[in-house]
Write an enzyme that holds these catalytic residues in place. Structure first.
Site, mmCIF file in Angstrom:
data_model
loop_
_atom_site.group_PDB
_atom_site.id
_atom_site.type_symbol
_atom_site.label_atom_id
_atom_site.label_comp_id
_atom_site.label_asym_id
_atom_site.label_seq_id
_atom_site.Cartn_x
_atom_site.Cartn_y
_atom_site.Cartn_z
ATOM 1 N N ARG A 52 3.643 12.289 -5.098
ATOM 2 C CA ARG A 52 3.836 11.725 -3.751
ATOM 3 C C ARG A 52 5.108 12.276 -3.110
ATOM 4 N NH1 ARG A 52 3.758 5.299 -3.000
ATOM 5 N NH2 ARG A 52 5.840 5.500 -3.896
ATOM 6 N N LYS A 151 6.922 9.012 2.611
ATOM 7 C CA LYS A 151 8.010 8.128 2.197
ATOM 8 C C LYS A 151 9.301 8.839 2.593
ATOM 9 C CE LYS A 151 9.069 5.130 -1.712
ATOM 10 N NZ LYS A 151 9.312 3.921 -0.942
ATOM 11 N N GLU A 184 1.044 -3.409 6.302
ATOM 12 C CA GLU A 184 1.733 -3.661 5.031
ATOM 13 C C GLU A 184 3.033 -4.405 5.321
ATOM 14 O OE1 GLU A 184 2.980 0.044 3.212
ATOM 15 O OE2 GLU A 184 3.500 0.909 5.147
HETATM 16 N N1 PMP Z 1 4.946 0.278 1.488
HETATM 17 C C1 PMP Z 1 6.161 0.733 1.788
HETATM 18 C C2 PMP Z 1 6.554 0.871 3.210
HETATM 19 C C3 PMP Z 1 7.053 1.079 0.760
HETATM 20 O O1 PMP Z 1 8.274 1.542 1.042
HETATM 21 C C4 PMP Z 1 6.638 0.925 -0.582
HETATM 22 C C5 PMP Z 1 7.548 1.320 -1.711
HETATM 23 N N2 PMP Z 1 8.727 0.580 -1.755
HETATM 24 C C6 PMP Z 1 5.365 0.418 -0.836
HETATM 25 C C7 PMP Z 1 4.529 0.120 0.230
HETATM 26 C C8 PMP Z 1 4.874 0.221 -2.239
HETATM 27 O O2 PMP Z 1 4.642 1.471 -2.851
HETATM 28 P P1 PMP Z 1 4.813 1.675 -4.418
HETATM 29 O O3 PMP Z 1 3.902 0.698 -5.067
HETATM 30 O O4 PMP Z 1 4.392 3.077 -4.652
HETATM 31 O O5 PMP Z 1 6.223 1.430 -4.740
#
Ligand code: PMP
Length: 287
Positions: A52, A151, A184
């Site tokens: 990622r 990200k 989210e």
């Molecule tokens: N959404 C956002 C905006 C994030 O920054 C993150 C990670 N902190 C997630 C969802 C969750 O992703 P992951 O499970 O890969 O940490």
């Protein structure tokens, strides 16, 4: 032992880990990052995070000056140097130092930084009694503005939502997308349970495709719980039987109140607790 930070191939003491004030990561939020967990000395879902990271970098036309293999080794080296069996790892790649103008072609030295520390996103008590959240006015970025799949170091969109949650007296926000569907939270993905089915917004709702989200879906399938990616509205959240959030830092945290409505009976739900237990076992047996 002082904390060792990886910076461009070297492990240095925390106070010596420095980058230029001309770095566009600082000046413009121009860069990408990952948050990864270490459980019992092993890096959890390392490949997924490294993949990622490289996709995020590619999307912003940032060339990481290392191979995936080298980044993976650097993560393990940093984890080993800090000797913490359970840790949170932050890997940051900045555009590097340039001039006081946006032009990224003036930046020739991307910085690769790896920090290991602990993290506590929400106070412990909320994992037991559940979290209260609100939907907020700040929308999740439209994918043609800044894709939520990246990200990036530019988290202002989410920070504004976090501020709005704080102003409403809670500590987490649910962000909708420009069409008004649920996207989210500020650093977590969202799930609901409705009539025995586990539902979560699809990637094109404008979300970061969470690695924990993926783990949750795998665990649900293993437990025989039907899972679907589905567009959700605020109404769907309000009438859900259960709700929880997932993320590397948050892990799995129950949500018991949304916009002043109790979710289910206002306590963490049965399927949520089952998945939380399975998640614990998965991280304990971290392959
Ligand atoms: N959404 C956002 C905006 C994030 O920054 C993150 C990670 N902190 C997630 C969802 C969750 O992703 P992951 O499970 O890969 O940490």
């Amino acid at each position: 032992m002082s904390l060792k930070v990886y910076i461009n191939g070297e492990l240095v003491d925390k106070q010596d880990a420095k980058i230029s004030v001309f770095d566009h990561g600082l000046l413009y939020g121009d860069g990408v990052f990952e948050g990864i967990r270490v459980y019992k000395g092993k890096v959890f879902r390392c490949k997924e995070h490294v993949d990622r990271l490289f996709n995020s970098a590619k999307a912003i036309a940032l060339r990481i000056p290392m191979t995936k293999q080298e980044v993976t080794e650097a993560i393990h080296r940093t984890v080993a140097a800090n000797g913490r069996p359970n840790a949170y790892v932050r890997i940051v790649v900045t555009r590097g130092a340039g001039t006081l103008g946006l032009d990224p072609t003036k930046c020739h030295d991307p910085q690769v930084i790896i920090i290991t520390d602990s993290i506590s996103l929400y106070p412990r008590e909320f994992y037991e009694k559940g979290l209260e959240v609100v939907t907020v006015p700040t929308m999740r970025n439209h994918h043609n503005v800044l894709s939520p799949k990246i990200k990036s170091l530019n988290y202002l969109n989410n920070i504004l939502a976090k501020i709005e949650a704080r102003q409403a007296g809670v500590i987490e926000a649910i962000m909708l997308n420009p069409l008004g569907f649920v996207a989210e939270c500020t650093g977590d993905n969202i799930f609901i349970v409705s009539r025995g089915r586990l539902l979560t917004p699809p990637p094109d709702a404008g979300i970061l495709e969470g690695i924990t989200r993926q783990v949750v879906m795998e665990l649900a399938e293993r437990a025989g719980i039907p899972v679907a990616e589905q567009q959700l509205t605020r109404f769907d959240l309000y009438v859900a039987d259960e709700c929880f959030l997932s993320g590397t830092a948050a892990e799995i945290i129950p949500v018991v109140r949304i916009d002043s409505r109790d979710i289910g009976d206002g306590t963490p739900g049965k399927i949520t607790l089952q998945l939380l237990q399975m998640f614990r076992e998965e991280t304990d047996n971290n392959p």
